[in-house]
Design a protein around this motif. Structure first.
Motif, mmCIF file in Angstrom:
data_model
loop_
_atom_site.group_PDB
_atom_site.id
_atom_site.type_symbol
_atom_site.label_atom_id
_atom_site.label_comp_id
_atom_site.label_asym_id
_atom_site.label_seq_id
_atom_site.Cartn_x
_atom_site.Cartn_y
_atom_site.Cartn_z
ATOM 1 N N MET A 66 84.208 -54.636 80.569
ATOM 2 C CA MET A 66 84.435 -53.322 81.134
ATOM 3 C C MET A 66 83.478 -52.282 80.546
ATOM 4 S SD MET A 66 86.674 -53.225 83.462
ATOM 5 C CE MET A 66 87.660 -54.487 84.142
ATOM 6 N N ILE A 67 83.117 -52.476 79.304
ATOM 7 C CA ILE A 67 82.189 -51.527 78.677
ATOM 8 C C ILE A 67 80.825 -51.611 79.372
ATOM 9 C CG2 ILE A 67 80.927 -51.013 76.543
ATOM 10 C CD1 ILE A 67 83.476 -51.881 75.039
ATOM 11 N N THR A 68 80.400 -52.823 79.684
ATOM 12 C CA THR A 68 79.125 -53.001 80.380
ATOM 13 C C THR A 68 79.177 -52.338 81.746
ATOM 14 O OG1 THR A 68 78.809 -55.102 79.229
ATOM 15 C CG2 THR A 68 77.454 -54.709 81.190
ATOM 16 N N LEU A 69 80.277 -52.520 82.465
ATOM 17 C CA LEU A 69 80.443 -51.890 83.776
ATOM 18 C C LEU A 69 80.331 -50.376 83.648
ATOM 19 C CD1 LEU A 69 81.166 -52.047 86.814
ATOM 20 C CD2 LEU A 69 83.575 -51.951 86.123
ATOM 21 N N PHE A 70 81.003 -49.807 82.660
ATOM 22 C CA PHE A 70 80.969 -48.359 82.443
ATOM 23 C C PHE A 70 79.533 -47.871 82.252
ATOM 24 C CE2 PHE A 70 80.794 -44.738 79.557
ATOM 25 C CZ PHE A 70 81.595 -43.819 80.232
ATOM 26 N N PHE A 71 78.789 -48.521 81.370
ATOM 27 C CA PHE A 71 77.441 -48.047 81.058
ATOM 28 C C PHE A 71 76.440 -48.322 82.184
ATOM 29 C CE2 PHE A 71 79.104 -47.827 76.704
ATOM 30 C CZ PHE A 71 78.730 -46.512 76.423
ATOM 31 N N ILE A 72 76.614 -49.397 82.919
ATOM 32 C CA ILE A 72 75.751 -49.635 84.076
ATOM 33 C C ILE A 72 76.001 -48.556 85.132
ATOM 34 C CG2 ILE A 72 75.398 -51.165 86.073
ATOM 35 C CD1 ILE A 72 75.566 -53.512 84.113
ATOM 36 N N CYS A 73 77.263 -48.239 85.367
ATOM 37 C CA CYS A 73 77.594 -47.203 86.348
ATOM 38 C C CYS A 73 77.136 -45.830 85.874
ATOM 39 C CB CYS A 73 79.094 -47.206 86.636
ATOM 40 S SG CYS A 73 79.631 -48.681 87.521
ATOM 41 N N LEU A 74 77.264 -45.555 84.588
ATOM 42 C CA LEU A 74 76.802 -44.286 84.033
ATOM 43 C C LEU A 74 75.293 -44.163 84.209
ATOM 44 C CD1 LEU A 74 77.974 -42.414 80.987
ATOM 45 C CD2 LEU A 74 75.564 -42.948 81.088
ATOM 46 N N GLY A 75 74.567 -45.171 83.800
ATOM 47 C CA GLY A 75 73.109 -45.128 83.891
ATOM 48 C C GLY A 75 72.590 -45.038 85.309
ATOM 49 N N SER A 76 73.256 -45.714 86.233
ATOM 50 C CA SER A 76 72.772 -45.709 87.612
ATOM 51 C C SER A 76 73.001 -44.365 88.300
ATOM 52 C CB SER A 76 73.427 -46.829 88.418
ATOM 53 O OG SER A 76 74.779 -46.542 88.662
ATOM 54 N N ALA A 77 73.857 -43.517 87.748
ATOM 55 C CA ALA A 77 74.109 -42.209 88.348
ATOM 56 C C ALA A 77 73.186 -41.132 87.803
ATOM 57 C CB ALA A 77 75.557 -41.804 88.123
ATOM 58 N N THR A 78 72.428 -41.438 86.761
ATOM 59 C CA THR A 78 71.491 -40.455 86.234
ATOM 60 C C THR A 78 70.239 -40.447 87.109
ATOM 61 O OG1 THR A 78 70.431 -42.020 84.741
ATOM 62 C CG2 THR A 78 72.336 -40.806 83.873
ATOM 63 N N LEU A 79 69.276 -39.642 86.744
ATOM 64 C CA LEU A 79 68.038 -39.578 87.509
ATOM 65 C C LEU A 79 67.179 -40.825 87.330
ATOM 66 C CD1 LEU A 79 67.178 -35.830 86.894
ATOM 67 C CD2 LEU A 79 68.072 -36.850 88.986
#
Length: 142
Positions: free
Chosen positions: A1-14
């Protein structure tokens, strides 16, 4: 779940990147945690968009000082965004256009709590639709 969180966080940045494939992978690997995956993906993606918002907010004065933007243009855009910002932020989930919209919301100093609420709803609906398609349509197709 931590990986999912950070992948989703990173993909929403510029930064370039997408999170949908990993989200679907997470649904496949942990079917008993689909609702938690939906929440984690939505939260991570919303916080990534909030990073864009904060960058826009705090780089605004620098951009005006360097004459990348004129103060009068920002004032006009702010009036427009106050009127139509809600609608445009509902499109924050879209590829290519979504990330810049969240950055502009920061430059125009759109209300941060309205921003977070609208963007979270948009991201949640996007991942919800993916989850629905994966659980209801994919089993029929495959």
């Amino acid at each position: 779940m931590i990986t999912l969180f950070f992948i989703c966080l990173g993909s929403a940045t510029l930064l370039p990147g997408g999170s949908e494939a990993y989200f679907l992978y997470q649904l496949h690997e942990s079917p008993s945690l689909i609702y938690l995956s939906l929440f984690i993906a939505s939260l991570g993606n919303t916080l990534g968009s909030f990073i864009n918002y904060l960058l826009g907010k705090y780089l605004r004065d620098f951009a005006i000082q360097k004459t990348y933007f004129k103060k009068k243009s920002i004032e006009k855009a702010t009036i427009f965004f106050e009127k139509y910002g809600f609608i445009s932020l509902l499109l924050s989930w879209t590829p290519i256009f979504g990330d810049p919209i969240t950055f502009v919301a920061g430059i125009l100093r759109y209300s941060w709590w309205k921003f977070l609420l609208i963007v979270f709803v948009a991201k949640f609906v996007r991942y919800g639709v993916l989850m629905y398609l994966y659980t209801k349509v994919a089993p029929i197709v495959f």
